[in-house]
Design a protein around this motif. Structure first.
Motif, PDB file in Angstrom:
ATOM      1  N   VAL A  64       0.822  -1.215   0.000  1.00  0.00           N
ATOM      2  CA  VAL A  64       0.000   0.000   0.000  1.00  0.00           C
ATOM      3  C   VAL A  64       0.852   1.261   0.000  1.00  0.00           C
ATOM      4  CG1 VAL A  64      -2.023  -1.092   1.055  1.00  0.00           C
ATOM      5  CG2 VAL A  64      -0.369   0.056   2.503  1.00  0.00           C
ATOM      6  N   ASP A  65       2.007   1.215   0.638  1.00  0.00           N
ATOM      7  CA  ASP A  65       2.898   2.379   0.601  1.00  0.00           C
ATOM      8  C   ASP A  65       3.458   2.594  -0.802  1.00  0.00           C
ATOM      9  OD1 ASP A  65       2.460   2.837   3.281  1.00  0.00           O
ATOM     10  OD2 ASP A  65       4.364   1.950   3.949  1.00  0.00           O
ATOM     11  N   HIS A  66       3.841   1.515  -1.464  1.00  0.00           N
ATOM     12  CA  HIS A  66       4.403   1.624  -2.806  1.00  0.00           C
ATOM     13  C   HIS A  66       3.394   2.223  -3.791  1.00  0.00           C
ATOM     14  CE1 HIS A  66       6.841   0.701  -6.315  1.00  0.00           C
ATOM     15  NE2 HIS A  66       5.736   0.192  -6.872  1.00  0.00           N
ATOM     16  N   PHE A  67       2.150   1.767  -3.715  1.00  0.00           N
ATOM     17  CA  PHE A  67       1.128   2.230  -4.652  1.00  0.00           C
ATOM     18  C   PHE A  67       0.325   3.415  -4.116  1.00  0.00           C
ATOM     19  CE2 PHE A  67       1.890  -2.133  -6.087  1.00  0.00           C
ATOM     20  CZ  PHE A  67       2.169  -1.880  -7.414  1.00  0.00           C
ATOM     21  N   GLU A  68       0.731   3.926  -2.944  1.00  0.00           N
ATOM     22  CA  GLU A  68       0.131   5.104  -2.321  1.00  0.00           C
ATOM     23  C   GLU A  68      -1.366   4.942  -2.055  1.00  0.00           C
ATOM     24  OE1 GLU A  68       1.256   8.490  -4.682  1.00  0.00           O
ATOM     25  OE2 GLU A  68       3.390   8.210  -4.248  1.00  0.00           O
ATOM     26  N   TYR A  69      -1.749   3.759  -1.550  1.00  0.00           N
ATOM     27  CA  TYR A  69      -3.117   3.537  -1.106  1.00  0.00           C
ATOM     28  C   TYR A  69      -3.202   3.902   0.370  1.00  0.00           C
ATOM     29  CZ  TYR A  69      -4.009   0.824  -5.346  1.00  0.00           C
ATOM     30  OH  TYR A  69      -4.157   0.425  -6.646  1.00  0.00           O
ATOM     31  N   SER A  70      -4.412   3.943   0.872  1.00  0.00           N
ATOM     32  CA  SER A  70      -4.626   4.237   2.281  1.00  0.00           C
ATOM     33  C   SER A  70      -4.088   3.082   3.127  1.00  0.00           C
ATOM     34  CB  SER A  70      -6.123   4.423   2.547  1.00  0.00           C
ATOM     35  OG  SER A  70      -6.372   4.456   3.930  1.00  0.00           O
ATOM     36  N   ARG A  71      -3.364   3.423   4.184  1.00  0.00           N
ATOM     37  CA  ARG A  71      -2.835   2.387   5.075  1.00  0.00           C
ATOM     38  C   ARG A  71      -3.954   1.711   5.869  1.00  0.00           C
ATOM     39  NH1 ARG A  71       2.426   3.154   8.142  1.00  0.00           N
ATOM     40  NH2 ARG A  71       3.220   1.436   6.916  1.00  0.00           N
ATOM     41  N   GLU A  72      -5.103   2.348   5.907  1.00  0.00           N
ATOM     42  CA  GLU A  72      -6.264   1.750   6.561  1.00  0.00           C
ATOM     43  C   GLU A  72      -6.665   0.456   5.864  1.00  0.00           C
ATOM     44  OE1 GLU A  72      -9.041   1.417   9.500  1.00  0.00           O
ATOM     45  OE2 GLU A  72      -7.502   2.962   9.363  1.00  0.00           O
ATOM     46  N   ALA A  73      -6.349   0.338   4.579  1.00  0.00           N
ATOM     47  CA  ALA A  73      -6.676  -0.871   3.822  1.00  0.00           C
ATOM     48  C   ALA A  73      -5.984  -2.096   4.417  1.00  0.00           C
ATOM     49  CB  ALA A  73      -6.296  -0.701   2.357  1.00  0.00           C
ATOM     50  N   VAL A  74      -4.797  -1.924   4.979  1.00  0.00           N
ATOM     51  CA  VAL A  74      -4.084  -3.054   5.583  1.00  0.00           C
ATOM     52  C   VAL A  74      -4.817  -3.527   6.841  1.00  0.00           C
ATOM     53  CG1 VAL A  74      -1.926  -3.845   6.635  1.00  0.00           C
ATOM     54  CG2 VAL A  74      -1.869  -2.362   4.620  1.00  0.00           C
ATOM     55  N   SER A  75      -5.306  -2.590   7.630  1.00  0.00           N
ATOM     56  CA  SER A  75      -6.072  -2.980   8.821  1.00  0.00           C
ATOM     57  C   SER A  75      -7.303  -3.769   8.432  1.00  0.00           C
ATOM     58  CB  SER A  75      -6.493  -1.743   9.615  1.00  0.00           C
ATOM     59  OG  SER A  75      -5.373  -1.060  10.089  1.00  0.00           O
ATOM     60  N   LEU A  76      -7.988  -3.310   7.412  1.00  0.00           N
ATOM     61  CA  LEU A  76      -9.174  -4.004   6.928  1.00  0.00           C
ATOM     62  C   LEU A  76      -8.799  -5.386   6.374  1.00  0.00           C
ATOM     63  CD1 LEU A  76     -12.207  -3.622   6.560  1.00  0.00           C
ATOM     64  CD2 LEU A  76     -11.727  -2.557   4.360  1.00  0.00           C
ATOM     65  N   ALA A  77      -7.723  -5.441   5.600  1.00  0.00           N
ATOM     66  CA  ALA A  77      -7.275  -6.714   5.018  1.00  0.00           C
ATOM     67  C   ALA A  77      -6.886  -7.711   6.104  1.00  0.00           C
ATOM     68  CB  ALA A  77      -6.098  -6.477   4.074  1.00  0.00           C
ATOM     69  N   MET A  78      -6.179  -7.258   7.115  1.00  0.00           N
ATOM     70  CA  MET A  78      -5.772  -8.166   8.190  1.00  0.00           C
ATOM     71  C   MET A  78      -6.988  -8.637   8.989  1.00  0.00           C
ATOM     72  SD  MET A  78      -2.659  -8.638   7.593  1.00  0.00           S
ATOM     73  CE  MET A  78      -2.220  -9.649   8.980  1.00  0.00           C
ATOM     74  N   ASN A  79      -7.999  -7.783   9.105  1.00  0.00           N
ATOM     75  CA  ASN A  79      -9.235  -8.200   9.752  1.00  0.00           C
ATOM     76  C   ASN A  79      -9.882  -9.326   8.958  1.00  0.00           C
ATOM     77  OD1 ASN A  79     -12.274  -8.146  10.037  1.00  0.00           O
ATOM     78  ND2 ASN A  79     -11.717  -6.759  11.700  1.00  0.00           N
TER      79      ASN A  79
END
Length: 129
Positions: A77-92
């Motif tokens: 997400v950092d490389h493609f400049e997406y929201s880091r919140e997406a990782v929290s959602l993905a890990m959930n």
């Protein structure tokens, strides 16, 4: 009671508002407990795998493996400049899926966990962006 100013609520209004919110939270908590099974800590139960399970101790997901997947997801997400919140959602998503699989006696292999992590991150980015 009469209101002096439209911006302020009387004590009675405030109390009934708080009571309503508390009652609503209790109903929501009851619905969550009744509707959703509790999540199993799938990384803590590695030692308890049945003998018939085809996965070896090295092939199952542990805390270290989960951490690596999480770091990888943040890198994406950092490389493609997406929201880091997406990782929290993905890990959930990932934790809930892995917990469900583990509770059904089908712990995920590391390859299956990686695939589920990619799918979870894809879904989270589509939703969160």
């Amino acid at each position: 009671p009469s209101r002096v100013n439209d911006n302020y609520m009387s004590v009675d209004d405030s109390t009934s508002e708080n009571s309503f919110v508390i009652d609503r939270l209790h109903v929501m908590l009851h619905q969550e407990i009744a509707s959703y099974p509790s999540c199993v800590n799938y990384t803590a139960h590695v030692d308890m795998l049945p003998v018939s399970c085809p996965l070896t101790q090295k092939a199952v997901v542990n805390d270290e493996w989960r951490r690596k997947i999480c770091e990888w997801a943040f890198g994406v997400v950092d490389h493609f400049e997406y929201s880091r919140e997406a990782v929290s959602l993905a890990m959930n998503y990932l934790d809930r899926y892995a917990s469900f699989a583990h509770s059904k006696g089908m712990p995920l292999s590391r390859k299956a966990f990686q695939l589920a992590a990619v799918a979870s991150l894809y879904l989270a980015i589509k939703i969160e962006g």
